[in-house]
Design a protein around this motif. Structure first.
Motif, short mmCIF file in Angstrom:
data_model
loop_
_atom_site.label_atom_id
_atom_site.label_comp_id
_atom_site.label_asym_id
_atom_site.label_seq_id
_atom_site.Cartn_x
_atom_site.Cartn_y
_atom_site.Cartn_z
N UNK A 118 35.66 54.95 41.87
CA UNK A 118 34.79 55.19 43.01
C UNK A 118 33.92 54.00 43.37
N UNK A 119 33.32 53.36 42.38
CA UNK A 119 32.42 52.24 42.64
C UNK A 119 33.14 50.91 42.83
N UNK A 120 34.43 50.88 42.57
CA UNK A 120 35.16 49.61 42.60
C UNK A 120 35.86 49.34 43.93
N UNK A 121 36.06 50.37 44.76
CA UNK A 121 36.82 50.20 46.00
C UNK A 121 36.02 49.39 47.01
N UNK A 122 36.59 48.31 47.55
CA UNK A 122 35.87 47.49 48.53
C UNK A 122 35.60 48.28 49.81
N UNK A 123 34.44 48.02 50.42
CA UNK A 123 34.07 48.68 51.67
C UNK A 123 34.57 47.93 52.90
N UNK A 155 39.14 44.75 41.73
CA UNK A 155 39.26 46.20 41.61
C UNK A 155 40.24 46.56 40.49
N UNK A 156 41.38 45.89 40.47
CA UNK A 156 42.39 46.16 39.44
C UNK A 156 41.84 45.82 38.06
N UNK A 157 41.16 44.69 37.96
CA UNK A 157 40.56 44.29 36.68
C UNK A 157 39.59 45.33 36.16
N UNK A 158 38.75 45.86 37.04
CA UNK A 158 37.79 46.89 36.65
C UNK A 158 38.48 48.17 36.21
N UNK A 159 39.52 48.56 36.93
CA UNK A 159 40.25 49.78 36.60
C UNK A 159 40.94 49.64 35.25
N UNK A 160 41.57 48.50 35.00
CA UNK A 160 42.28 48.30 33.74
C UNK A 160 41.32 48.16 32.57
N UNK A 161 40.17 47.56 32.81
CA UNK A 161 39.17 47.44 31.75
C UNK A 161 38.70 48.82 31.31
N UNK A 162 38.60 49.75 32.26
CA UNK A 162 38.13 51.11 31.96
C UNK A 162 39.06 51.85 31.00
N UNK A 163 40.35 51.49 31.00
CA UNK A 163 41.31 52.20 30.15
C UNK A 163 42.00 51.30 29.14
N UNK A 164 41.56 50.06 29.03
CA UNK A 164 42.16 49.14 28.07
C UNK A 164 43.56 48.69 28.45
#
Length: 118
Positions: free
Chosen positions: A19-24, A36-45
């Motif tokens: 939710x907080x990672x999607x660009x506006x 965005x992808x980096x943040x998503x992948x970091x969240x799940x390793x």
């Protein structure tokens, strides 16, 4: 990741963290997509395998393939974001209908072969 998540649970876990990672912005750059992808992948390793931009007529999308886990427990993910902006879509490669999804496992296998040969 000790226990392999089922596909639906994995997609849900990632969706909750996005939710907080999607660009506006109205147009999403390669750098914004990478963030965005980096943040998503970091969240799940997870580990990024590759990313690309795919044109589909007037519409285009950024696509990334990633994996979670290793060896026999490895799961492949596909992350897509329209270049015109919108929500990041995350799905397991097994459930995806995107043609790029089939490349993820093959690419990972190729990288494994290169590591073994090196």
């Amino acid at each position: 990741m000790d226990a392999q998540l089922d596909d639906k649970a994995l997609e849900s876990t990632l969706a909750d963290s996005l939710d907080d990672l999607t660009p506006d912005t109205k147009t999403v750059s390669e750098d914004e997509f990478a963030e965005v992808v980096g943040g998503a992948l970091e969240a799940v390793g997870g580990t990024l395998l590759f990313k690309m931009r795919v044109e589909n007529g007037a519409d285009g999308e950024h696509v990334a393939a990633a994996c979670i886990g290793d060896a026999g427990n490895r799961q492949f993910l596909l992350l897509t974001l329209p270049t015109s902006g919108g929500a990041l879509k995350v799905e397991t490669a097994a459930r995806s209908t995107n043609p790029v999804a089939g490349i993820a496992a093959a690419y990972a296998g190729l990288m494994d072969a290169f590591k073994t040969a090196a």
